[in-house]
Enzyme design. Structure first.
Site, PDB file in Angstrom:
ATOM      1  N   GLY A   1      -3.214   8.191  -4.446  1.00 23.02           N
ATOM      2  CA  GLY A   1      -1.947   8.822  -4.069  1.00 23.02           C
ATOM      3  C   GLY A   1      -1.993   9.245  -2.614  1.00 23.02           C
ATOM      4  O   GLY A   1      -2.787   8.732  -1.824  1.00 23.02           O
ATOM      5  N   GLY A   2      -1.152  10.190  -2.279  1.00 25.73           N
ATOM      6  CA  GLY A   2      -1.022  10.610  -0.889  1.00 25.73           C
ATOM      7  C   GLY A   2      -2.217  11.439  -0.410  1.00 25.73           C
ATOM      8  O   GLY A   2      -2.923  12.059  -1.218  1.00 25.73           O
TER       9      GLY A   2
ATOM     10  N   CYS B   1       0.054   0.771  -0.124  1.00 30.08           N
ATOM     11  CA  CYS B   1      -0.795   1.632   0.710  1.00 30.08           C
ATOM     12  C   CYS B   1      -1.399   0.888   1.897  1.00 30.08           C
ATOM     13  O   CYS B   1      -1.601   1.454   2.957  1.00 30.08           O
ATOM     14  CB  CYS B   1      -1.907   2.236  -0.129  1.00 30.08           C
ATOM     15  SG  CYS B   1      -2.897   0.984  -0.977  1.00 30.08           S
TER      16      CYS B   1
ATOM     17  N   THR C   1      -2.084  15.241  -1.254  1.00 29.17           N
ATOM     18  CA  THR C   1      -2.435  15.492  -2.664  1.00 29.17           C
ATOM     19  C   THR C   1      -3.938  15.352  -2.845  1.00 29.17           C
ATOM     20  O   THR C   1      -4.569  16.145  -3.560  1.00 29.17           O
ATOM     21  CB  THR C   1      -1.690  14.513  -3.605  1.00 29.17           C
ATOM     22  OG1 THR C   1      -0.337  14.404  -3.201  1.00 29.17           O
ATOM     23  CG2 THR C   1      -1.747  14.971  -5.043  1.00 29.17           C
ATOM     24  N   GLY C   2      -4.520  14.352  -2.190  1.00 27.47           N
ATOM     25  CA  GLY C   2      -5.971  14.146  -2.288  1.00 27.47           C
ATOM     26  C   GLY C   2      -6.747  15.347  -1.775  1.00 27.47           C
ATOM     27  O   GLY C   2      -7.775  15.737  -2.348  1.00 27.47           O
TER      28      GLY C   2
ATOM     29  N   GLU D   1       2.297   8.306   7.970  1.00 32.49           N
ATOM     30  CA  GLU D   1       2.617   7.285   6.964  1.00 32.49           C
ATOM     31  C   GLU D   1       4.081   7.445   6.562  1.00 32.49           C
ATOM     32  O   GLU D   1       4.483   8.483   6.039  1.00 32.49           O
ATOM     33  CB  GLU D   1       1.712   7.466   5.726  1.00 32.49           C
ATOM     34  CG  GLU D   1       1.920   6.368   4.706  1.00 32.49           C
ATOM     35  CD  GLU D   1       1.042   6.520   3.460  1.00 32.49           C
ATOM     36  OE1 GLU D   1       0.970   7.640   2.920  1.00 32.49           O
ATOM     37  OE2 GLU D   1       0.445   5.513   3.035  1.00 32.49           O
TER      38      GLU D   1
ATOM     39  N   GLU E   1       4.957  10.587 -12.339  1.00 25.78           N
ATOM     40  CA  GLU E   1       6.185  10.939 -13.054  1.00 25.78           C
ATOM     41  C   GLU E   1       7.358  10.040 -12.644  1.00 25.78           C
ATOM     42  O   GLU E   1       8.379  10.002 -13.323  1.00 25.78           O
ATOM     43  CB  GLU E   1       6.541  12.423 -12.836  1.00 25.78           C
ATOM     44  CG  GLU E   1       6.784  12.838 -11.392  1.00 25.78           C
ATOM     45  CD  GLU E   1       5.491  13.171 -10.632  1.00 25.78           C
ATOM     46  OE1 GLU E   1       4.458  12.516 -10.861  1.00 25.78           O
ATOM     47  OE2 GLU E   1       5.543  14.084  -9.781  1.00 25.78           O
TER      48      GLU E   1
HETATM   49  P1  NAD Z   1       1.472  11.448  -4.719  1.00 30.25           P
HETATM   50  O1  NAD Z   1       0.245  11.966  -4.074  1.00 30.25           O
HETATM   51  O2  NAD Z   1       2.738  12.178  -4.527  1.00 30.25           O
HETATM   52  O3  NAD Z   1       1.282  11.350  -6.316  1.00 30.25           O
HETATM   53  C1  NAD Z   1       0.238  10.600  -6.886  1.00 30.25           C
HETATM   54  C2  NAD Z   1      -0.098  11.174  -8.251  1.00 30.25           C
HETATM   55  O4  NAD Z   1      -0.636  12.479  -8.081  1.00 30.25           O
HETATM   56  C3  NAD Z   1       1.077  11.322  -9.201  1.00 30.25           C
HETATM   57  O5  NAD Z   1       0.659  10.989 -10.499  1.00 30.25           O
HETATM   58  C4  NAD Z   1       1.412  12.808  -9.115  1.00 30.25           C
HETATM   59  O6  NAD Z   1       2.045  13.331 -10.248  1.00 30.25           O
HETATM   60  C5  NAD Z   1       0.031  13.394  -8.956  1.00 30.25           C
HETATM   61  N1  NAD Z   1      -0.006  14.716  -8.329  1.00 30.25           N
HETATM   62  C6  NAD Z   1       0.886  15.250  -7.474  1.00 30.25           C
HETATM   63  N2  NAD Z   1       0.471  16.478  -7.086  1.00 30.25           N
HETATM   64  C7  NAD Z   1      -0.705  16.705  -7.710  1.00 30.25           C
HETATM   65  C8  NAD Z   1      -1.628  17.794  -7.709  1.00 30.25           C
HETATM   66  N3  NAD Z   1      -1.420  18.892  -6.982  1.00 30.25           N
HETATM   67  N4  NAD Z   1      -2.747  17.695  -8.459  1.00 30.25           N
HETATM   68  C9  NAD Z   1      -2.989  16.574  -9.188  1.00 30.25           C
HETATM   69  N5  NAD Z   1      -2.144  15.526  -9.229  1.00 30.25           N
HETATM   70  C10 NAD Z   1      -1.021  15.584  -8.494  1.00 30.25           C
HETATM   71  O7  NAD Z   1       1.617   9.923  -4.244  1.00 30.25           O
HETATM   72  P2  NAD Z   1       2.766   8.880  -4.585  1.00 30.25           P
HETATM   73  O8  NAD Z   1       4.005   9.216  -3.835  1.00 30.25           O
HETATM   74  O9  NAD Z   1       2.856   8.681  -6.054  1.00 30.25           O
HETATM   75  O10 NAD Z   1       2.135   7.535  -3.984  1.00 30.25           O
HETATM   76  C11 NAD Z   1       2.250   7.167  -2.650  1.00 30.25           C
HETATM   77  C12 NAD Z   1       0.976   7.475  -1.907  1.00 30.25           C
HETATM   78  O11 NAD Z   1      -0.121   6.848  -2.544  1.00 30.25           O
HETATM   79  C13 NAD Z   1       0.976   6.921  -0.495  1.00 30.25           C
HETATM   80  O12 NAD Z   1       0.420   7.866   0.379  1.00 30.25           O
HETATM   81  C14 NAD Z   1       0.089   5.683  -0.592  1.00 30.25           C
HETATM   82  O13 NAD Z   1      -0.497   5.307   0.628  1.00 30.25           O
HETATM   83  C15 NAD Z   1      -0.904   6.134  -1.596  1.00 30.25           C
HETATM   84  N6  NAD Z   1      -1.556   5.003  -2.246  1.00 30.25           N
HETATM   85  C16 NAD Z   1      -2.859   4.753  -1.935  1.00 30.25           C
HETATM   86  C17 NAD Z   1      -3.491   3.651  -2.505  1.00 30.25           C
HETATM   87  C18 NAD Z   1      -4.923   3.349  -2.199  1.00 30.25           C
HETATM   88  O14 NAD Z   1      -5.536   2.590  -2.946  1.00 30.25           O
HETATM   89  N7  NAD Z   1      -5.494   3.903  -1.131  1.00 30.25           N
HETATM   90  C19 NAD Z   1      -2.777   2.822  -3.389  1.00 30.25           C
HETATM   91  C20 NAD Z   1      -1.450   3.123  -3.679  1.00 30.25           C
HETATM   92  C21 NAD Z   1      -0.847   4.228  -3.110  1.00 30.25           C
END
Ligand code: NAD
Length: 502
Positions: free
Chosen positions: A237-238, A293, A241-242, A392, A188
Site C-alpha cells: 500500500g501507500g 505502483c 500507511t507503511g 506519487e 475496502e
Molecule cells: P493504502 O495504504 O491507502 O491502503 C492499503 C491497505 O492498507 C488497505 O487494505 C487499507 O485498508 C489498509 N490500511 C489503511 N490504513 C491502515 C492502517 N492504519 N493500518 C493498517 N492497514 C491500513 O493504499 P492504496 O490506496 O490501497 O494503494 C495504493 C498505494 O499502494 C500506492 O502508494 C501504491 O504505490 C502502493 N502499491 C505498492 C505496491 C508495491 O508492490 N510496492 C503494489 C501496489 C500498490
C-alpha cells in the site's frame, strides 16, 4: 443496489461477525454500488486471528509436507481457473481496470503467479539435507549442525485495491505454502475477489482457519498489525500507511514486509529508437491509468531527442481511448474513486502553478460523467524539485524532464525518496546495463517496464519498502531459519565447557 452480498470468512465459516454496519464497493466506471461487505470490527478481526492461531498451533497445516499443501492449494486454483471471465468482471467492476487488463493479466496473472510460487516452494529445501560438521575452533570441539526452515505462525496480509487478487496471491500463496496460516484484510475499495478466494477455499475443503478474510478499513488493519498473536505482517500500500504499520507492528517485534509507493523514472537515452520507446514508455506510464505502483511517472529524456520524443509521446497518449471498462476497445479506464480523481486533478493544477507546461492537458472526458474518469496529462518543463516530480500522484499524469546526458539522467533518477522501479530505454545494451547498474531501484528494466515474475524478487529500496516478494528470498521471508546443533565432541576435555568447568 449492490448485486452481491459477502460475509466474513473466519475459521472455515462464512459469518456476519459482530458488525452493525456494511459498506459497498463502487464501480469506478459508473459510480454504482456493486457489492456489499461486512464492515469488520476489532472483535471480528480478533476472532479471525484466533482461528488462524488455532489452525497453526493445533491444525494439520504447518506439519503437512509442502507437496501436499501445494496439491490442496492447486485445487483452489482449479476452482478459480474455471471462473476466469466471471472473476475478471468482478475485479474490474470493483477497481476500474479495463476488461482487457482484467481478463488478460489481473485474474489469469494471479493464478499464474500462484502456480509459479507453488513451483518454487515445492523445489525449496526445507532442511540443509546432510548435516554439516562444524565447530567454533579449528581442531577443537565439534558437532553436527542442521539448518532447517519452519513456518513463522500467523501471517497478517494487507492488500491495496489496484491489483486485488494478484497481490493477495503474492502473499497468501507463499505464506500458506511455507506452512503458515493467514488473516487477509483486503482494501475496502475492492474486496470482492478476496471474498471469492475465500469461497474457493471453502469449496476446496482446506482445513478451517488456514485462510481467514476480514473486510473493513484502517481500523481492522491496525488491529491486525498490532495483534501480539500475529507473527508477521505483509503489507502492500501507500508509504504513509507503511510507516504507521511499522510503528504499530513493533509491539511483539513481528516480521514485516512492506511494499510501498514509488515515483519511478523511465530514462530515455539519446541512441534510442524513438518510435518503439514512445510505445514502451506509454505502457510504462499509463498502464492501469498510471495506478500501478511501478508505473513510471517521471520520464527523463536526453536533450538530443527530447523535443521529438515529447511531440510523439503526447500525440500517442492523446490517441488512447479513455472509455468504459467493459469495452474491449478501451485503453484507459477510470481512476479508482472520486477522491482519487480529485487528488489527481489537484496535482494537474499544482503542476501548472509550479511552472510546468501541460502539452496534453488531461481533463474529464465527455459522456462518462457518472464514472471517475481523467484523461492523460503530459507535462514538460518540470524540474526535479517540483512536487509533481517528487510525489506519487498515482494517476495518468506524466512529467517529462529534459536531461543533458546519462550522468544527469542517473542523478535525477536517484534524486527521490523512493526506489521501487525504473526503466532504461537505449539501443546499446552495454550502455543500458551501465546506467541500470547506477539507478537505485529494486527493479530496473531495459527496453521494457512492469515485467514481474514469480521467480524474481520484487520490492523497493529507500521509502518504497523493505523486504521482497516473489523469488526465493520472497518465499524465505515466510520462514524461520533454525539451527539444531548435535554435540559430537568425543571427550569432556576437548569441550569448550572446560573454559568454565575444567
Ligand atoms: P493504502 O495504504 O491507502 O491502503 C492499503 C491497505 O492498507 C488497505 O487494505 C487499507 O485498508 C489498509 N490500511 C489503511 N490504513 C491502515 C492502517 N492504519 N493500518 C493498517 N492497514 C491500513 O493504499 P492504496 O490506496 O490501497 O494503494 C495504493 C498505494 O499502494 C500506492 O502508494 C501504491 O504505490 C502502493 N502499491 C505498492 C505496491 C508495491 O508492490 N510496492 C503494489 C501496489 C500498490
Amino acid at each position: 443496489m449492490p448485486t452481491r452480498d459477502y460475509q466474513l470468512f473466519v475459521g472455515g465459516e462464512f459469518v456476519d461477525g459482530t458488525a452493525s454496519r456494511r459498506f459497498a464497493s463502487v464501480n469506478p466506471a459508473t459510480g454504482a454500488e456493486v457489492a456489499s461487505f461486512v464492515d469488520g470490527t476489532v472483535a471480528d478481526l480478533e476472532a479471525a486471528v484466533a482461528a488462524a492461531r488455532r489452525a497453526f498451533d493445533a491444525g494439520p497445516w504447518p506439519s503437512m509436507p509442502v507437496a501436499e499443501r501445494a496439491q490442496r492449494l492447486g485445487r483452489v486454483l482449479e476452482i478459480l481457473g474455471g471462473r476466469v471471465p466471471e472473476l475478471s468482471a468482478i475485479e474490474y467492476q470493483d477497481n476500474g481496470a479495463t476488461i482487457r487488463q482484467a481478463t488478460s493479466f489481473m485474474v489469469p496473472g494471479a493464478l499464474g503467479f500462484a502456480m509459479g510460487i507453488a513451483d518454487l516452494a515445492t523445489k525449496f529445501s526445507f532442511t540443509s539435507g546432510q548435516p554439516v560438521t562444524t565447530g567454533p575452533v579449528p581442531g577443537g570441539p565439534f558437532g553436527s549442525t542442521t539448518i532447517s526452515y519452519e513456518p513463522l505462525g500467523v501471517v497478517g496480509a494487507i492488500t491495496p485495491w489496484n491489483g486485488p487478487l494478484i497481490l493477495a496471491m503474492w502473499k497468501v500463496w507463499p505464506a500458506l505454502l511455507a506452512g503458515n496460516t493467514v488473516v487477509l484484510k483486503p482494501s475496502e475499495l475492492a474486496p470482492s475477489t478476496a471474498m471469492e478466494l475465500a469461497r474457493a477455499f471453502a469449496e476446496a475443503d482446506i482445513p478451517p482457519g488456514v485462510l481467514n478474510v476480514v473486510t473493513g478499513g484502517g481500523t481492522v488493519g491496525e488491529a491486525l498489525v498490532s495483534s501480539d498473536h500475529v507473527d508477521m505482517v505483509t503489507f502492500t500500500g501507500g508509504t504513509a500507511t507503511g510507516q504507521r504499520i511499522a510503528q504499530l507492528a513493533s509491539g511483539n517485534l513481528k516480521r514485516l514486509t512492506l511494499e510501498l509507493g514509488g515515483k519511478s523514472p523511465a530514462l530515455v537515452l539519446d541512441d534510442v529508437d524513438i518510435e518503439s520507446a514512445v510505445d514502451g514508455v506509454i505502457w510504462s506510464t499509463l498502464f492501469l491509468s498510471g495506478q500501478m505502483c511501478t508505473c513510471a511517472s517521471r520520464v527523463l529524456v536526453n536533450a538530443r531527442v527530447h523535443d521529438e520524443f515529447v511531440e510523439r509521446f503526447a500525440a500517442r497518449a492523446d490517441k488512447l481511448v479513455v472509455g468504459p471498462t467493459d469495452d474491449f476497445a478501451t485503453d484507459l479506464g477510470p481512476v479508482v474513486s472520486a477522491a482519487a480523481r480529485d487528488r489527481i486533478e489537484g496535482y494537474v493544477q499544482l503542476g501548472t502553478e509550479e511552472g510546468a507546461v501541460a502539452v496534453l492537458p488531461g481533463g474529464r472526458p465527455s459522456g462518462l460523467e457518472n464514472g471517475f474518469y481523467v484523461k492523460p496529462t503530459v507535462f514538460v518543463g518540470a524540474t526535479p524539485r517540483m512536487r509533481i516530480s517528487r510525489e506519487e500522484i498515482f494517476g495518468p499524469v506524466v512529467s517529462i524532464l529534459k536531461v543533458a546526458d546519462d550522468a544527469e539522467a542517473v542523478q535525477v533518477a536517484n534524486d527521490t525518496q523512493f526506489g521501487l522501479a525504473a526503466s532504461v530505454w537505449c539501443n546499446d545494451r552495454r550502455r543500458a546495463l551501465d546506467v541500470a547498474g547506477r539507478v537505485r531501484a529494486g527493479t530496473v528494466w531495459i527496453n521494457d517496464h512492469n515485467m514481474l515474475s514469480p521467480q524474481t524478487p520484487f520490492g523497493g529500496m529507500k521509502m518504497s519498502g523493505s523486504g521482497r516478494e516473489n523469488g526465493e528470498s520472497g518465499f524465505k521471508a515466510y520462514l524461520e531459519e533454525k539451527v539444531v546443533y548435535l554435540d559430537l565432541t568425543p571427550s569432556k576435555n576437548e569441550h569448550l565447557w572446560a573454559l568454565v568447568a575444567p
